[in-house]
Each structure stands twice: as C-alpha cells, then as structure tokens.
Design an enzyme around this catalytic site. Sequence first.
Site, short mmCIF file in Angstrom:
data_model
loop_
_atom_site.label_atom_id
_atom_site.label_comp_id
_atom_site.label_asym_id
_atom_site.label_seq_id
_atom_site.Cartn_x
_atom_site.Cartn_y
_atom_site.Cartn_z
N GLU A 1 40.92 -1.25 22.43
CA GLU A 1 41.52 -0.47 21.33
C GLU A 1 42.19 0.78 21.89
OE1 GLU A 1 40.09 2.98 18.56
OE2 GLU A 1 38.73 1.27 18.42
N HIS A 2 41.52 1.46 22.82
CA HIS A 2 42.12 2.64 23.47
C HIS A 2 43.39 2.26 24.22
CE1 HIS A 2 38.82 5.86 23.41
NE2 HIS A 2 38.33 4.87 22.67
N GLU B 1 33.25 9.46 25.87
CA GLU B 1 32.93 9.23 24.46
C GLU B 1 31.50 8.70 24.33
OE1 GLU B 1 34.44 6.44 20.71
OE2 GLU B 1 35.68 6.60 22.51
N HIS C 1 36.28 -2.31 22.14
CA HIS C 1 36.53 -0.90 21.88
C HIS C 1 37.41 -0.30 22.98
CE1 HIS C 1 35.31 3.40 22.51
NE2 HIS C 1 35.73 3.44 21.27
#
Length: 438
Positions: free
Chosen positions: A59-60, A136, A56
């Site tokens: 992905e950023h 997040e 994840h």
Amino acid sequence: MLAQTTITSERPATFTLQNGLQVVVIPDHRTPVVTQMIWYKVGSADEAPGKSGLAHFFEHLMFKGTAKHPPGEFAQTVLRVGGNQNAFTGMDYTSYYQRVPREQLGKMMEFEADRMTGLVLQDENVLSERDVVLEEFNMRVANDPDARLTEQMMAALYLNHPYGRPIIGWRQEIEKLDREDALAFYKRFYAPNNAILIIAGDVDPKEIRPMVEKNFGDIPAQPAIPAKRVRPQEPTPEAPRTVTLSDPRVEQPTWRRYYLVPSVSTAAAGESPALNVLAQVMGGGTNSYLYRVLVIDKQLAISTGASYQGTLLDPSQFVISATPKPGVHFAEIENAIDEVIAELAQNLARAEDLERVKTKLIAQAIYAQDDQVMLAILYGRGLTTGLRVEDIRSWPDRIRAVTAEQVRKAAQQWLDKKRSVTGYLIKDSASKREEKRS
C-alpha cells in the site's frame, strides 16, 4: 415501532468491464465533489506464509510513481485542486481513494489506472519505505501495550486462519520484505479482475462508463486470480485461552475478551444482525447491560464496551472490554461479565432495550450516508467481502427484523468460553517492585 428503512441514498449503478473490473457509481448531488475509491480484493489474510505485512507494505509503495507520473505528482495534483487522498489495508482488502472537485475525476481516474500496472519500483525507494513501515510498527505496536495485547490475542484466537497475523505484519518478517516480494505481489493481485472501482458523488452514471472504459478498459485481466479466495479455516474451538501481557508503561489495567463468531459472509440467515444487536445491548453506551452492572450497580469498572465487526470474508470476533477501578481484581470483573452473558443467554432482552439499540444502529447507517467517503467505504467493504449491493442496502431492514429470541440464541450459541481468548493487560511486576524500593 421502527418504520421500514433501507439505505436511503440513490441506488447505485453497477457494471463490469470485459477485463473483469467491477464498477459501482453512487450518485450524491448535494455538493459538487466526487470520491473515487478503488478496492483490491487482497489483504493481510491473502499473504503467503512468511510474508506478513506485505499487503500493507505494498500500500505504501503504490505512492512511488510510474513512468508517466513521477513520485509525488499524484499527491501534489490532489492537493493543488483542494482535494484529499488516503489509503488503508484490511485483512480482506486494500483501498485507495481521492476526494476532489467533480471536474477533476477524469484526471484522478487516469492516475489510478496508470498505477494499477505501471508502478516503478527500485531497490532504493522500496527499502527506504520498508524503514518507514518499521517505524510505523514501532510507533503503533511496539510502543503501545494495548496494541501489543490485541496482536497477541488475535494470534491466540485464530489457531489456523491467517486473520491471526497482524495487518502490519510480524517485525522479523517485515524486515525481510524486498523489491522482489513487492513485484510478485503486485503482478499477482493488482489487476482489474481483482478490483472494484467505486465512484460516489456529483456524477451522472451514464457519463462514468465511457471514462472508465477509456482509462481502465485496455488493462489486461490476470488469469491466475481465482474466482473465489480459499484460505485455511479455523477448527472448532475446544478450550478457552488466556493472554497476559505485562509492561512497565501500563498505568491502567485492561480486561478484554474475544469470541470467535460468524461474519456476515459465513453466518446463517439472521445471525450476523443478531450479533450486531447483541453487542449494542451488552456494551453500546451508558444504557447497556454491562455499563449498568459493572459501572453503576457494582461500581467495579470505569468503562465497559462490546463490539462486533461482521463485515469480513471469514469468521470474525465479538469483543468485550472493561477497565477496572483501582483496587478491583480481574476476577471480579470477569465474574460480573459472565453473569451478564448468562442472563442474556437465558432470558429475553427487554423490549424497550431492543427497540432502543435497533433504532441507534439504523440511525448510524443513515447518518453514514452524509459522508461521501464513508458511503463509498460502506459499499466497498461489503462488496469485497462477499456481499451484494442489495445486501448492503437492506442492512437496516435486517437489523429491524432481529427478535429478542435471536439475540438470546446468539448469546447462548456464540458467547461460549470455549470459543474465547481472554486478555489481561497489567503493569510489569518488576516495575512495581522497583517503585516500592525507590
């Protein structure tokens, strides 16, 4: 009776480049737009131990720019042509997409091919993005009691398999992720022979191959990528587990249960469609068995539900949930749900109920084709988790073929408490004592 029904969109064209990149082209000529979606066959379950959240996090980082295209140029170009883009990480995959006017596809393909290998990562942009991910985490998990319950229940359900790790990661491990971790992950997994490129929209498949060859054809394959992903697997469950999470912010208690069940990739023939139908019969709306018993007849719950997500590479979860009415104890909810399960495991579901839920599931598959992005997701999620194009197209037919006996057998075999984790979300008792004193 339900008519024979397959996915009705035009049959995709498929081909594979010499470097291993799989390409799927799904013509959809209703509007002059196109969706480009690239799927990498790597998700949170493929991370090394101690590096949870890396898929994840990376992905950023894929939006940080390359030597050819500095940070922000890709996103600004998409916005300037009136398109949109996004990305998402799952347990088995990571995907990036853009939806743009059809004449912009070549430019989008150039951008996507460039960042497959050309990403530029510096400590400053990696560490600042790690802070974004941690924020997040705070927003989506740490400050959301329901998400924290899910996190704890998944960890309890999977004793050995990496599906027990949160996709976003464990906080103490996210905090340690750095540039070296990101680069090693990038070099290992981001390669054409670990990717599927899906083009859905107003395109001619014959024109797509030269574009793909031009942009992706010269990117070398990563020889270290195995032909098949091998992961630790779950032992046979031997005992039911429970998780109780208390939090002062909880205003509405929640009851939830996860069962370890086969995915479409691990199930025997007919099992996964039967689990889909079972979930709908049990908890798919106001006509479901759970709703009738818990909400209408016994008036124990405000809401109920059941779901099954079969599109995973390894064993999945069958989820049952209920929100009790004020003053109703969890034991009452649990007993009523267990009675519904026992009924379904012992007796055949009513023919009219079976017909209704199968019609609903098939209709959902057909309506999903009205959304170009959802159509690309339908194929991408299936292909990255072991399905073939034909498996995806014939899914409605397999739902149609499910019998009442298969549904009964699925309930009997898989909704066994030994295979389950039951979760209770409650208001922190210390908070209740404080409220009474005040």
